[in-house]
Design an enzyme around this catalytic site. Structure first.
Site, mmCIF file in Angstrom:
data_model
loop_
_atom_site.group_PDB
_atom_site.id
_atom_site.type_symbol
_atom_site.label_atom_id
_atom_site.label_comp_id
_atom_site.label_asym_id
_atom_site.label_seq_id
_atom_site.Cartn_x
_atom_site.Cartn_y
_atom_site.Cartn_z
ATOM 1 N N ASP A 316 0.792 -1.046 -0.440
ATOM 2 C CA ASP A 316 -0.165 -0.018 0.350
ATOM 3 C C ASP A 316 0.886 0.968 -0.153
ATOM 4 O OD1 ASP A 316 -2.764 -1.876 0.143
ATOM 5 O OD2 ASP A 316 -2.301 -1.647 2.035
ATOM 6 N N ARG A 347 -3.021 0.933 -10.074
ATOM 7 C CA ARG A 347 -2.226 2.342 -9.413
ATOM 8 C C ARG A 347 -0.687 2.282 -10.333
ATOM 9 N NH1 ARG A 347 -2.910 0.975 -2.812
ATOM 10 N NH2 ARG A 347 -4.877 2.200 -3.306
HETATM 11 C C1 S3P Z 1 -5.007 -5.793 3.041
HETATM 12 C C2 S3P Z 1 -5.037 -6.566 2.898
HETATM 13 C C3 S3P Z 1 -3.646 -5.876 1.334
HETATM 14 C C4 S3P Z 1 -3.792 -4.714 1.224
HETATM 15 C C5 S3P Z 1 -5.543 -3.765 1.568
HETATM 16 C C6 S3P Z 1 -5.492 -4.512 3.582
HETATM 17 C C7 S3P Z 1 -5.922 -6.501 4.485
HETATM 18 O O1 S3P Z 1 -4.312 -6.562 -0.318
HETATM 19 O O2 S3P Z 1 -3.203 -4.379 -0.367
HETATM 20 O O3 S3P Z 1 -5.158 -2.224 1.599
HETATM 21 O O4 S3P Z 1 -6.202 -5.857 5.706
HETATM 22 O O5 S3P Z 1 -5.708 -7.533 4.824
HETATM 23 P P1 S3P Z 1 -4.103 -7.645 -0.401
HETATM 24 O O6 S3P Z 1 -4.687 -8.706 0.761
HETATM 25 O O7 S3P Z 1 -4.644 -8.017 -1.296
HETATM 26 O O8 S3P Z 1 -3.019 -8.143 -1.056
#
Ligand code: S3P
Length: 436
Positions: A316, A347
């Protein structure tokens, strides 16, 4: 809504706290809902995404009382107490709400309908519907049950499963582990690289049997969850914008207190250090989720490579790291980050296009970006594509650009960091104006 950003000539200066961690907040609400007895959560992120999760558990029959800012009492109904909602659950912009909730709903013998906003309805859901179907849940909906709107009917017990997702994703891992609470035997998730481990930590805190060994996590069902007290630390993903801004703007010195320092989330610090930044970390008292203080100031940056197992530890933060890389001395390569294309926006494309308008040179790759470095940014009219992290990264770029930058489409910032503009304005008076 738009942000008008001017160069932060006096630097960013001050001490601050950032809002609660988004990932941990979602998990506290969801586990609080299915635990026996009340849970008290403080530091909860009161931003749109996490409020969607609160709304969803309320519609599933869970009483939630707001006792003060970020302070909630969740009257858990236990593993068998959720009710079939009488309306569609709208997850808004929040992928975490949709995917983690699907994991829980897989264990409910009832129909639930889920939808989301324009961005979320475009995002892939096959990554969770596939393993949940293997466990015995019925998932139907658009694009053969792989895009919202979706309907799910769970089963009890679900089949046990050993799942090897093709990409490291905490959302997928968490969905399978949560479904595992209603499985007839252990569920195992073996990831290609370690993703954030908040679900594992919090499931244990609520009494679940979870063991982890490198990239392999096992949940053994059969024990009830017990309500507990959760203190949510500040979100390092929000702190990242302030950290990078302080590193880039001459004369800065900022101190961020109470921020999460969970090692599955601190990739941003490793990369900033590799680029030549000076970020001091002071660990706080030990707790289920490590947290502490970060102190940063202006530094001369050099390019680096960001790839492999590092990617899930800073996924992120890549938008704001792209800004740092654009002005650093030398080239930066971001690889193994195809996931960036299926976030709240694509992104990779958004950063290349919008930072390009400000004079940065970013070349799109299928799985990342090649960033030339050494750019002198100039103010421009840019747009977030409705993506909160792109919006905030562009605002940070505006602080070091020559002239004025206008970031269009910034209402989305409220999904994760509603106080962003106000916080920047306090650290760098006069640099940011919000326009309706
Ligand atoms: C998150 C996991 C990440 C992240 C998202 C929040 C989470 O996504 O990018 O902002 O809280 O488990 P992904 O699991 O799709 O990588």
């Amino acid at each position: 809504m738009r942000l008008r950003v001017r160069p932060a000539t006096g630097g960013l200066r001050g001490t601050l706290e950032v809002p609660g961690d988004k990932s941990i907040s979602h998990r506290a609400a969801l586990l609080g809902a299915i635990a026996e007895g009340p849970s008290e959560v403080s530091g909860y992120l009161e931003a749109e995404d996490c409020l969607r999760t609160v709304g969803a558990i309320q519609r599933l029959g869970v009483e939630v009382a707001r006792k003060g800012p970020g302070h909630y009492r969740i009257a858990g109904v236990g593993l068998e107490g959720l009710q079939e909602p009488d309306q569609v659950l709208d997850c808004g912009n929040s992928g975490t709400t949709a995917r983690l909730l699907l994991g829980i709903l897989a264990g409910q013998p009832a129909w639930t309908l889920l939808t989301g906003d324009d961005s979320l309805r475009r995002r892939p859901m096959a990554r969770v519907s596939a393993p949940l179907r293997q466990m015995g849940a019925t998932v139907v909906g658009r694009a053969d049950g792989t895009r919202l709107p979706l309907a799910i009917r769970g089963r009890r017990p679900l089949a046990s499963l050993t799942y090897r997702p093709p990409v490291a994703s905490a959302q997928v891992k968490s969905a399978v582990l949560l479904a595992g609470l209603w499985a007839e035997g252990p569920v195992v998730v073996e990831e290609p690289a370690v993703s954030r481990d908040h679900s594992e930590r919090m499931l244990r805190q609520f009494g679940a049997r979870v063991t982890a060994d490198a990239r392999r996590v096992t949940l053994d069902p059969g024990v009830p969850l017990r309500g507990t007290v959760v203190q949510v630390p500040g979100d390092i993903s929000s702190a990242a914008f302030i950290l990078v801004a302080a590193t880039l703007v001459a004369g800065s010195r900022i101190e961020i207190r109470g921020v999460s320092l969970n090692p599955t989330r601190t990739g941003i610090l490793d990369v900033l250090e590799a680029m030549g930044a000076r970020v001091e970390r002071r660990e706080g008292p030990s707790s289920i989720e490590p947290s502490g203080t970060l102190i940063a100031g202006e530094a001369e940056l050099r390019g680096t490579t960001i790839a492999g197992a590092l990617i899930p530890r800073l996924i992120d933060e890549l938008p704001v790291l792209a800004v740092a890389a654009a002005v650093a001395g030398g080239r930066t390569e971001i690889r193994d980050a195809a996931e960036l294309r299926v976030k709240e926006s694509d992104r990779v494309a958004a950063l290349a296009r919008e930072l390009g308008k400000m004079g940065a040179r970013l070349e799109e790759r299928p799985d990342g970006l090649l960033i030339a470095g050494g750019a002198r940014l100039s103010g421009a009219r840019v747009s977030s594509d409705g993506d909160h992290r792109v919006a905030m990264a562009l605002a940070v770029a505006g602080l070091i650009a020559e002239g004025e930058t206008v970031v269009e489409d910034t209402a989305c910032i409220a999904t994760s960091f509603p106080e962003f503009a106000e916080t920047l304005g306090r650290l760098a008076p006069g640099a940011v104006t919000v326009e309706p």
